[in-house]
Design an enzyme around this catalytic site. Structure first.
Site, PDB file in Angstrom:
ATOM      1  N   HIS A   9      -3.331  -4.968   1.733  1.00 26.42           N
ATOM      2  CA  HIS A   9      -2.702  -5.195   3.048  1.00 26.42           C
ATOM      3  C   HIS A   9      -2.651  -6.683   3.397  1.00 26.42           C
ATOM      4  CE1 HIS A   9      -2.435  -1.117   4.977  1.00 26.42           C
ATOM      5  NE2 HIS A   9      -3.219  -0.825   3.951  1.00 26.42           N
ATOM      6  N   CYS A  24       0.826  -1.211   0.000  1.00 26.29           N
ATOM      7  CA  CYS A  24       0.000   0.000   0.000  1.00 26.29           C
ATOM      8  C   CYS A  24       0.865   1.268   0.000  1.00 26.29           C
ATOM      9  CB  CYS A  24      -0.989  -0.063   1.145  1.00 26.29           C
ATOM     10  SG  CYS A  24      -2.475   0.892   0.816  1.00 26.29           S
ATOM     11  N   GLU A  33      -0.899  -8.176   5.477  1.00 28.13           N
ATOM     12  CA  GLU A  33      -0.600  -8.417   6.900  1.00 28.13           C
ATOM     13  C   GLU A  33      -1.872  -8.391   7.744  1.00 28.13           C
ATOM     14  OE1 GLU A  33      -0.435  -5.656   5.374  1.00 28.13           O
ATOM     15  OE2 GLU A  33      -0.901  -3.980   6.697  1.00 28.13           O
TER      16      GLU A  33
HETATM   17  N1  GLN Z   1      -3.527   6.419   0.623  1.00 24.52           N
HETATM   18  C1  GLN Z   1      -2.376   6.153   1.442  1.00 24.52           C
HETATM   19  C2  GLN Z   1      -1.172   6.957   0.977  1.00 24.52           C
HETATM   20  O1  GLN Z   1      -1.275   7.775   0.150  1.00 24.52           O
HETATM   21  C3  GLN Z   1      -2.027   4.691   1.442  1.00 24.52           C
HETATM   22  C4  GLN Z   1      -3.061   3.903   2.187  1.00 24.52           C
HETATM   23  C5  GLN Z   1      -2.557   2.692   2.859  1.00 24.52           C
HETATM   24  O2  GLN Z   1      -1.347   2.465   2.964  1.00 24.52           O
HETATM   25  N2  GLN Z   1      -3.461   1.910   3.365  1.00 24.52           N
HETATM   26  O3  GLN Z   1      -0.108   6.743   1.466  1.00 24.52           O
END
Ligand code: GLN
Length: 192
Positions: free
Chosen positions: A173, A80, A175
Site C-alpha cells: 500500500h 494490493c 498510499e
Molecule cells: N486480501 C485482499 C483481497 O483479496 C487484498 C488486501 C488489500 O487490498 N489490502 O482483495
C-alpha cells in the site's frame, strides 16, 4: 501535467491515493460510474477487497468499459486488491471473482497469510536511492511472472512491484505512507 487521473472509488483505500496524487499536482477524480471512467486518462485501482470490488465493478457497469480501456492502453496502477484485479491468474480467489488479465502475473490472494500476518518492511526499488517503506495488508503474493513483466522490487525473492507496458502493480500500500515516489513513477508511466 494536464492529465486527469481517476481513482477507482467503489470500495477500499481510495481516498489516500487521491490525496497523494493531488499533492503531486495532478488532477485526481473518484471513479464510480462508466461516465466517470470515460472522463479520466489513467486509473489507480486501490487496495481493499478484490472479491467485493469485482462484484461492484460488475453491478456499477464499469467492468466491461474498464476492460476495453485497459486493452486500448490506458495507464493503470493497481495496489494490493488492485493488483489482484489486474493479474492474469488469481489463486485462492472466489469462484465468481473476475479479473482483467492486464499484467502477466499469477498472484495468490492473501498469499502472505491473514490479517494478523500483515507487516511493514523496507524494500529496494529499481532506480530509488533510498529504500521505500512498504505496508503489506493481507497482501497478494506473486507466484509466477510472465516474460514481458519488469520486476521493479522484490521482498525475500518475491516480486512486489512490477510493470508491463502501461500496467503498474504493487502488492503493498504505497498510499499509506508519506512517500510519494511510486505515484510519481506512475505519473512517468502515464507521460511516456
Ligand atoms: N486480501 C485482499 C483481497 O483479496 C487484498 C488486501 C488489500 O487490498 N489490502 O482483495
Amino acid at each position: 501535467m494536464s492529465v486527469r487521473v481517476g481513482v477507482l472509488a467503489l470500495q477500499g483505500a481510495f481516498a489516500a491515493h487521491e490525496h497523494t496524487l493531488t499533492a503531486l499536482g495532478v488532477e485526481a477524480a473518484q471513479v464510480r460510474t462508466p461516465a466517470e471512467l470515460a472522463d479520466v486518462d489513467a486509473l489507480v485501482m486501490p487496495g481493499g477487497e478484490s472479491t467485493t470490488m469485482s462484484r461492484l465493478l460488475e453491478t456499477s457497469g464499469i467492468f466491461d468499459d474498464l476492460k476495453g480501456r485497459l486493452s486500448e492502453g490506458m495507464p493503470v496502477f493497481g495496489t494490493c486488491a488492485g493488483m489482484i484485479l489486474l493479474a492474469t491468474d488469481v489463486l485462492d480467489g472466489r469462484t465468481d471473482q473476475r479479473n482483467f488479465g492486464a499484467i502477466d502475473l499469477t498472484v495468490q490472494r492473501n498469499g502472505y497469510g491473514r490479517q494478523v500476518d500483515s507487516f511493514e518492511t523496507d524494500i529496494e526499488v529499481d532506480g530509488f536511492g533510498t529504500p521505500f517503506h512498504a505496508v503489506f495488508i493481507r497482501a497478494p503474493k506473486v507466484v509466477a511472472v510472465g516474460t514481458g513483466v519488469k520486476v521493479l522490487a522484490s521482498h525475500d525473492g518475491v516480486p512486489v512491484l512490477a510493470l508491463q507496458g502501461h500496467v503498474m502493480v504493487a502488492s503493498f500500500h504505497p498510499e499509506l505512507t508519506a512517500d510519494d515516489r511510486l505515484h510519481a513513477m506512475f505519473l512517468k508511466v502515464i507521460g511516456s
